[in-house]
Motif scaffolding. Structure first.
Motif, PDB file in Angstrom:
ATOM      1  N   GLU A 193       2.351   1.638  -3.496  1.00 14.78           N
ATOM      2  CA  GLU A 193       1.355   2.130  -4.447  1.00 14.78           C
ATOM      3  C   GLU A 193       1.092   3.609  -4.229  1.00 14.78           C
ATOM      4  O   GLU A 193       0.930   4.375  -5.197  1.00 14.78           O
ATOM      5  N   GLU A 194       1.055   4.022  -2.978  1.00 17.75           N
ATOM      6  CA  GLU A 194       0.818   5.436  -2.682  1.00 17.75           C
ATOM      7  C   GLU A 194       1.966   6.295  -3.203  1.00 17.75           C
ATOM      8  O   GLU A 194       1.740   7.369  -3.786  1.00 17.75           O
ATOM      9  N   ALA A 240       0.833  -1.206   0.000  1.00 15.12           N
ATOM     10  CA  ALA A 240       0.000   0.000   0.000  1.00 15.12           C
ATOM     11  C   ALA A 240       0.868   1.257   0.000  1.00 15.12           C
ATOM     12  O   ALA A 240       0.579   2.225  -0.712  1.00 15.12           O
ATOM     13  N   ASP A 260       0.055  -1.561 -14.911  1.00 12.75           N
ATOM     14  CA  ASP A 260       1.190  -0.840 -14.339  1.00 12.75           C
ATOM     15  C   ASP A 260       2.040  -1.764 -13.479  1.00 12.75           C
ATOM     16  O   ASP A 260       3.274  -1.663 -13.454  1.00 12.75           O
ATOM     17  N   GLY A 261       1.368  -2.676 -12.777  1.00 11.47           N
ATOM     18  CA  GLY A 261       2.087  -3.630 -11.949  1.00 11.47           C
ATOM     19  C   GLY A 261       2.969  -4.549 -12.773  1.00 11.47           C
ATOM     20  O   GLY A 261       4.113  -4.846 -12.387  1.00 11.47           O
ATOM     21  N   THR A 301      -0.081   4.755  -8.251  1.00 11.36           N
ATOM     22  CA  THR A 301      -0.806   3.835  -9.126  1.00 11.36           C
ATOM     23  C   THR A 301      -1.079   2.529  -8.384  1.00 11.36           C
ATOM     24  O   THR A 301      -0.394   2.196  -7.411  1.00 11.36           O
ATOM     25  N   GLN A 302      -2.086   1.803  -8.843  1.00  9.48           N
ATOM     26  CA  GLN A 302      -2.413   0.513  -8.251  1.00  9.48           C
ATOM     27  C   GLN A 302      -1.606  -0.576  -8.938  1.00  9.48           C
ATOM     28  O   GLN A 302      -1.596  -0.675 -10.166  1.00  9.48           O
ATOM     29  N   LEU A 303      -0.919  -1.386  -8.157  1.00  3.71           N
ATOM     30  CA  LEU A 303      -0.065  -2.431  -8.702  1.00  3.71           C
ATOM     31  C   LEU A 303      -0.754  -3.789  -8.762  1.00  3.71           C
ATOM     32  O   LEU A 303      -0.396  -4.624  -9.597  1.00  3.71           O
ATOM     33  N   HIS A 310      -4.531  -6.151  -8.556  1.00  5.94           N
ATOM     34  CA  HIS A 310      -5.963  -6.384  -8.398  1.00  5.94           C
ATOM     35  C   HIS A 310      -6.101  -7.329  -7.214  1.00  5.94           C
ATOM     36  O   HIS A 310      -5.424  -8.367  -7.152  1.00  5.94           O
ATOM     37  N   ARG A 311      -6.977  -7.020  -6.263  1.00  6.71           N
ATOM     38  CA  ARG A 311      -7.119  -7.831  -5.066  1.00  6.71           C
ATOM     39  C   ARG A 311      -8.520  -8.438  -4.984  1.00  6.71           C
ATOM     40  O   ARG A 311      -9.513  -7.755  -5.227  1.00  6.71           O
ATOM     41  N   THR A 313      -1.815  -5.475 -12.055  1.00  9.75           N
ATOM     42  CA  THR A 313      -2.436  -4.575 -13.021  1.00  9.75           C
ATOM     43  C   THR A 313      -1.459  -4.363 -14.171  1.00  9.75           C
ATOM     44  O   THR A 313      -0.314  -4.849 -14.143  1.00  9.75           O
TER      45      THR A 313
END
Length: 300
Positions: A44-45, A41, A64-65, A49-51, A53-54, A62
């Motif tokens: 990502e902050e 978290a 980007d991940g 961006t969100q890395l 999918h949970r 994702t």
């Protein structure tokens, strides 16, 4: 310079990306699931961006991940390679070496030499690709290229000559029995020729005229974008073909091909090993190139 806190959470991220859940990642890292989740978290902050999918059961990267995972994995691999090059016994090449080589020359000459090197250095892992077109090693993630001829643009690259290759024009005995053996370049207008092509254009041959190597455009009866298939076409009797002589050697010795037009043999062509400057100090690159230079010495 990258701030030191930029690297916080990277190892946790890479381990999580290779796991099916944060719980599994926590077990591998010896941390609590909560600690892994908080580290991701924070990362990502910081990245904005969100890395992942949970879901309640699984995690997946994702877009980007995925991109960040490739970059982080490569960086960690390079650090491991650098560390393996330090200390006693660190001179031997190890880790994965990505090599791109010309199709026919790669299969018939370079690949066997690379396998010989890999047997000598068991910690070395090879990833081989074969292509006759120009490849950007930075875009493709290639550690080492082998290429023929003059190097047009070496910015950001290091090049070392491996060997020089003589040229030859060959045809099958069956073809020569049907169409005759050409004695001059002028007679080629009455013959069928096998030529390479790039970007939809047939490639010229190299010939010696008036003491100079020049480009010569033979009849482009068959245009083939794969060097190995060009040789197969010549053996099948489809026409005359020009290649580095070493690629014809086995077929000449077996009687499947006959060399012609020796009076027009051009100057030998250089074969280079090429690699990005950023790879210059990697033991796996340095040692493999040194070994190739020694092993290629008889392919003059």
């Amino acid at each position: 310079m990258v701030p030191i806190d930029s690297f916080q959470g990277v190892i946790t991220f890479v381990v999580a990306a290779r796991s099916s859940s944060f719980t599994q990642a926590a077990d591998r890292l010896g941390l609590s699931k909560s600690a892994v989740g908080k580290a991701i978290a924070r990362l990502e902050e910081r990245l904005g961006t969100q890395l992942f999918h949970r879901t309640t059961r699984r995690i997946s990267l994702t877009a980007d991940g995925e991109a960040y995972f490739v970059a982080c994995s490569t960086a960690l691999e390079e650090i491991g390679t650098a560390e393996s090059g330090l200390g006693p016994g660190g001179g031997e090449p190890s880790g994965r070496l990505r090599v791109d080589i010309p199709v026919a020359f790669g299969r018939r000459v370079v690949a066997p030499l690379l396998f010989e090197i890999a047997n000598k250095y068991p910690a070395l892992q090879l990833s081989l690709t074969f292509s006759d077109h120009l490849v950007d090693p930075f875009e493709e993630g290639i550690d080492l290229l082998v290429r023929f001829g003059e190097l047009q643009d070496t910015s950001g690259l290091v090049a070392r000559r491996l060997t020089r290759q003589r040229w030859a024009v060959c045809a099958s005995p069956d073809y020569l029995a049907r169409f005759g053996t050409p004695q001059t370049l002028e007679e080629l207008t009455q013959h069928r020729c096998i030529v390479g092509h790039r970007r939809g254009q047939p490639l010229a041959w190299r010939v010696m005229q008036a003491g100079q190597t020049v480009r010569y455009a033979p009849p482009s009866t068959h245009q083939i974008g794969d060097g190995e298939v060009m040789i197969l076409a010549a053996v099948a009797g489809a026409g005359l073909c020009q290649m580095p002589r070493s690629l014809f050697q086995n077929d000449i010795e077996a009687g499947r091909l006959v060399e012609v037009l020796q009076a027009y043999e051009p100057e030998a062509v250089d074969v280079h090993a090429v690699w990005p400057k950023v790879s210059h100090l990697r033991p796996k690159v340095r040692y493999v190139v040194d070994e190739l230079v020694k092993l290629c010495s008889h392919w003059q």
